[in-house]
Scaffold this active site. Structure first.
Site, PDB file in Angstrom:
ATOM      1  CG  HIS A 166      -0.346  88.041 -32.120  1.00  0.00           C
ATOM      2  ND1 HIS A 166       0.107  89.323 -31.943  1.00  0.00           N
ATOM      3  CD2 HIS A 166      -1.163  88.082 -33.208  1.00  0.00           C
ATOM      4  CE1 HIS A 166      -0.433  90.119 -32.843  1.00  0.00           C
ATOM      5  NE2 HIS A 166      -1.195  89.388 -33.632  1.00  0.00           N
ATOM      6  CB  SER A 287      20.259  66.921 -18.027  1.00  0.00           C
ATOM      7  OG  SER A 287      20.388  67.193 -16.646  1.00  0.00           O
ATOM      8  CE  LYS A 293      15.587  68.844 -20.073  1.00  0.00           C
ATOM      9  NZ  LYS A 293      15.453  70.036 -19.269  1.00  0.00           N
ATOM     10  CD  GLU A 300      18.832  75.333 -25.394  1.00  0.00           C
ATOM     11  OE1 GLU A 300      17.714  75.136 -24.915  1.00  0.00           O
ATOM     12  OE2 GLU A 300      19.867  74.844 -24.896  1.00  0.00           O
TER      13      GLU A 300
END
Ligand code: ARG
Length: 467
Positions: A166, A287, A293, A300
């Protein structure tokens, strides 16, 4: 690959006065597959050579026709390899393109190649030959990914991290054990593809358009030359069956789903909240606005691309579901999804193999996280059971101890012996062996368990199976 518009217009005009010129150009473009199926060219030539040799062996064409076809196709092959082949949508597809060029080179023997054959059994043969090679390449890539994971697992067989259920800290596991979970998935993917290959590797040629041919052909000979395991039993099925493509895409979809899960974990683990792993800078991107970043673009994208492959699977199923026997032009639509499924899976596997090899786990962050969730609570309960306490009572006692730890602002494993003894008479000084992270993982010491010794044994077995 479309011919220049001016050329198309001229051709369309020459065709027929009955059709408006723009419609002709559109239909030509709309029905042509050569822009994408030229990818099958080498396999098309291989299939044609085997077919021609069989025709000669069976006395359907003459030896000298065969010789002209063989040298003509060799020339076509060389032109394609050299990038000198003139692809044109006027030829419609790869099959007609190659036959047209063969006939230009070889003259009338070239026109005999298509005896006892249709593009219907030809295209099915080409796709199967091509897909068989791709499956072999993908299986190798899966092995390479497994290898990379096994090396990392061996290096980090004893590195403790929290295991989750979970997405809550559940019990400590070893990083090696976690990686081996993916090895198990990719092993199944490989087995699925190997099984799928058996059904891919069947020869449709000889089915001709749909009913077979009137010529005395030898299908077994063609199958042997092309390395097929057998010939398709039924001609109608042979030209219309695309199960093999659907089955492959299903295998590819499952493999992409596995990669996507792995990608999701890497993305979580790389975030500052977790900080469990670092991946080399060459797999990250920055970024354009936020200078600080470092984004996990590669995982992804793999997660995103899995959706494409699932889409291809659905596209192929829907493509087939309404088709009456036998061949329908719908089938031409099988290629782009299939090609893209192959390309996407291969790239994703390559990316993940490099990523897996470059993973840098962060032991401190993993340990800190494992110490945050009372991850050894089950171990304490099991300890009490070994001392004779019934499991339900042990569960209750530990639950109360966890509450006490929470109130004290520490982990269960950090409670002093005196406090622990308050919850059960059975607690002794030896309890801390069970309460430490290392003690916890080491005690799950059976096949499939997370103990470092078991991880090492599992790696050995996996390497043996891979051989
Ligand atoms: N380009 C076609 C395909 O991909 C080849 C078969 C054409 N057959 C036909 N009867 N039009 O399916």
């Amino acid at each position: 690959m479309a011919a220049p518009a001016s050329k198309q217009k001229k051709k369309a005009k020459a065709w027929s006065g009955r059709f408006g010129e723009p419609v002709d150009a559109l239909v030509q473009r709309f029905t042509a597959s050569v822009s994408f199926d030229q990818r099958l060219a080498m396999h098309d030539i291989t299939g044609s050579l085997a077919h021609a040799r069989m025709l000669a062996a069976c006395g359907v064409i003459r030896r000298r026709d065969l010789a002209a076809i063989e040298s003509g196709l060799a020339k076509v092959r060389a032109e394609i390899r050299a990038g000198k082949f003139a692809w044109s949508i006027e030829d419609e597809d790869v099959h007609s393109s190659i036959e047209r060029r063969l006939t230009e080179i070889a003259g009338s023997p070239g026109k005999r190649l298509h005896t006892a054959r249709s593009r219907n059994d030809q295209v099915a043969t080409d796709v199967r030959l091509w897909l068989r090679d791709e499956i072999d390449a993908i299986v190798k890539k899966l092995s390479a990914l497994e290898d990379a994971l096994l090396s990392q697992a061996a290096r980090h067989a004893a590195l403790v991290m929290p295991g989750f259920t979970h997405l809550q800290v559940a019990q400590p596991v070893t990083f090696g054990h976690h990686l081996l979970a993916y090895v198990a998935m990719f092993e199944r993917d490989r087995a699925r593809l190997a099984d799928c290959r058996k059904r891919v590797n069947v020869l449709p040629l000889g089915a001709a358009a749909l009913a077979g041919t009137t010529f005395p052909i030898d299908r077994a000979r063609v199958a042997r030359e092309l390395g097929f395991d057998g010939v398709a039993e039924n001609s109608l099925d042979a030209v219309s069956d695309r199960d093999f493509a659907i089955e492959f895409t299903a295998c590819a979809a499952v493999a992409m789903m596995h990669l996507s899960r792995f990608a999701e974990e890497l993305i979580l683990w790389m975030s500052a909240r977790y900080g469990f792993v670092k991946i080399p800078d060459r797999f990250c991107t920055g970024s354009s606005i936020m200078p600080q970043k470092k984004n996990p673009d590669v995982p992804e994208l793999v997660r995103g691309k899995s959706g494409r492959v699932f889409g291809h699977l659905v596209a192929l199923l829907v493509l087939m579901k309404g088709q009456p026997l036998a061949y329908n032009k719908d089938n031409q639509e099988d290629k782009e999804p299939l090609f893209d499924a192959v390309d996407t899976l291969k790239d994703s596997l390559d990316a993940f193999t490099a990523l897996a090899a470059g993973l840098q786990p962060q032991p401190k962050a993993m340990r800190a996280a494992a110490l945050e969730g009372h991850a050894t609570a089950t171990d304490l309960a099991d300890y009490l059971v070994r001392k004779g306490v019934p499991f339900r009572d042990a569960h209750e006692a530990v639950a109360r101890a966890v509450r006490a730890a929470e109130a004290a602002g520490c982990d269960l494993s950090e409670l002093p012996l005196k406090t622990l003894k308050r919850f059960s008479f059975a607690v002794g000084a030896d309890v801390f062996k069970s309460l430490t992270l290392e003690g916890s993982v080491a005690s799950r010491d059976h096949v499939g368990g997370t103990a470092p010794a078991q991880v090492r044994a599992a790696i050995k077995r996996a390497r043996k199976r891979a051989r």
